[in-house]
Scaffold this active site. Structure first.
Site, mmCIF file in Angstrom:
data_model
loop_
_atom_site.group_PDB
_atom_site.id
_atom_site.type_symbol
_atom_site.label_atom_id
_atom_site.label_comp_id
_atom_site.label_asym_id
_atom_site.label_seq_id
_atom_site.Cartn_x
_atom_site.Cartn_y
_atom_site.Cartn_z
ATOM 1 N N GLU A 180 16.694 30.621 -12.878
ATOM 2 C CA GLU A 180 16.153 31.867 -13.417
ATOM 3 C C GLU A 180 17.139 33.017 -13.241
ATOM 4 O O GLU A 180 17.159 33.668 -12.190
ATOM 5 C CB GLU A 180 14.826 32.235 -12.739
ATOM 6 C CG GLU A 180 13.650 31.398 -13.161
ATOM 7 C CD GLU A 180 12.358 31.871 -12.497
ATOM 8 O OE1 GLU A 180 12.410 32.757 -11.625
ATOM 9 O OE2 GLU A 180 11.299 31.335 -12.862
ATOM 10 N N GLU A 188 9.437 25.131 -15.609
ATOM 11 C CA GLU A 188 8.592 25.722 -14.568
ATOM 12 C C GLU A 188 7.521 26.586 -15.224
ATOM 13 O O GLU A 188 7.810 27.421 -16.076
ATOM 14 C CB GLU A 188 9.442 26.569 -13.618
ATOM 15 C CG GLU A 188 8.674 27.227 -12.493
ATOM 16 C CD GLU A 188 9.596 28.044 -11.586
ATOM 17 O OE1 GLU A 188 10.691 27.545 -11.244
ATOM 18 O OE2 GLU A 188 9.236 29.177 -11.244
#
Length: 382
Positions: A215, A302
């Site tokens: 991320e 995710e």
């Protein structure tokens, strides 16, 4: 949010710089803190941080520098009837993930928690339970990079991930090797070295998927793209043709931005999309649709049923909208997370066994719901 002795240290992802300051403080308080990553002040960043007090304690290499995707490989024998036995090598064709027969494939499974804090859950028994009971077709091994992760203890973190990868290969399911980092472009040399080794080890293994940047937080797409091309080059130089998943800006939400200037020069590249149903709604599905319409293949490595903080209650109605969206577009996914941290995002209740075999009473409400969705997807799969 990051908590120490019950006191908030503030948002660990507040517009990039704030997150990095918090992580520096976490490094100094390593003996007190374990965690997952925090929520941005405006609620756009996924999943909450670890709090204190939880109970949780190979293939053949190739030396080719000019890999030919048509070169035959000798992958490990897959268990009869296994998902990898049926689908074989995965590849990216246009905006979709395909199996070696040219058919669209959708994987469903679970992501483990950060390896440095969930180390007891990195074992073969966990994988067995996910395959046998949950009917998962993909497992994500989240290699924690910092704090107190791979950067300071590379051998231990790498060994934990390899236990999960090898167990997934033995069971014939797909497995994501995830560089679980919010500042990967600052750790390019370490990531390149790690993925070179993983590609040399697993480059002839169809089970393995590489996720090279979990991320990005405040990094612009130009920086993330340059990092991705660097690490992709290292992977491909080994001859590995495994699918590689590239992170996108703003905690892997700005897939539409990546679609305007995608990585070029490499095959089998997909892009990461992360969401938390209590926070990320139609606006993010619209961004995903825009990216797919521009030709990007997405992989939801995710997602959570709750708010981006990792708490705030679970929103099953919005979660179902997301599942319907992913089913419609054949988007593969891994739910966050298979761990016993006391937060809404966790699939397991505090004190759940770190070796699997859970009774339903050991699962959280989110865990029960996600397990049934994974099982339903497996029963409907061809």
């Amino acid at each position: 949010m990051v908590h120490v002795a019950g006191k908030s240290l503030g948002s660990s992802r507040s517009h990039g710089a704030g997150w990095k300051r918090s992580m520096a403080l976490l490094g100094a308080l390593a003996a007190l803190v374990t965690g997952c990553g925090g929520a941005e002040d405006d609620g756009t960043a996924p999943h909450g941080n670890m709090t204190t007090g939880t109970t949780s304690t190979s293939g053949t290499s190739t030396s080719s520098t000019d890999p030919d995707p048509e070169t035959p490989v000798d992958p490990p024998v897959q268990p009869e009837g296994s998902v990898v036995g049926r689908h074989g090598w995965l590849s990216v064709a246009g905006n979709r993930l395909e199996d070696e027969h040219g058919e669209a494939v959708q994987l469903r499974g679970m992501s483990l928690f950060w390896s440095q804090w969930a180390q007891n859950f990195y074992n073969a028994s966990i994988v067995d339970t996910l395959v046998d009971d949950w009917k998962a077709t993909v497992v994500r091994a989240a290699l924690g990079v910092e704090p107190d992760g791979y950067l300071v203890n590379p051998d231990a973190e790498k060994a934990r991930v390899k236990v999960v990868v090898d167990a997934a290969i033995a069971r014939g399911v797909y497995v994501i090797i995830d560089w679980h980092d919010h500042s990967a472009s600052q750790h390019t040399a370490q990531a390149r070295s790690f993925f070179t080794e993983m590609a040399e080890t697993y480059g002839q293994t169809p089970n393995v998927i590489f996720e090279i940047f979990n991320e990005p937080d405040g990094e612009p797409w130009s920086e993330v793209k340059a990092y991705a091309e660097d690490v992709l080059g290292a992977i491909r130089q080994t001859g590995a043709r495994n699918v590689v998943v590239v992170g996108t800006p703003t905690w892997s939400q700005d897939v539409d931005v990546a679609a305007d200037n995608p990585v070029v020069g490499f095959d089998n590249v997909a892009y990461t999309l992360h969401f938390y149903a209590g926070t990320h709604r139609q606006f993010l599905r619209d961004k995903a649709t825009t990216a797919m319409n521009k030709g990007l293949a997405l992989f939801v490595t995710e997602w959570g049923t709750c708010e981006a903080s990792g708490n705030g209650g679970i929103d099953l109605e919005e979660s179902q909208r997301w599942l319907d969206f992913m089913d419609t577009h054949k988007l593969s996914w891994a739910n966050w997370s298979l761990f016993d941290k006391e937060e809404a995002a966790s699939a397991l209740r505090p004190g759940a066994s770190p070796t699997g075999g859970w009774e339903e009473s050991a699962l959280t409400d989110a865990g029960k719901w996600v397990r049934e969705k994974i099982r339903a997807g497996a029963s409907n799969a061809p």
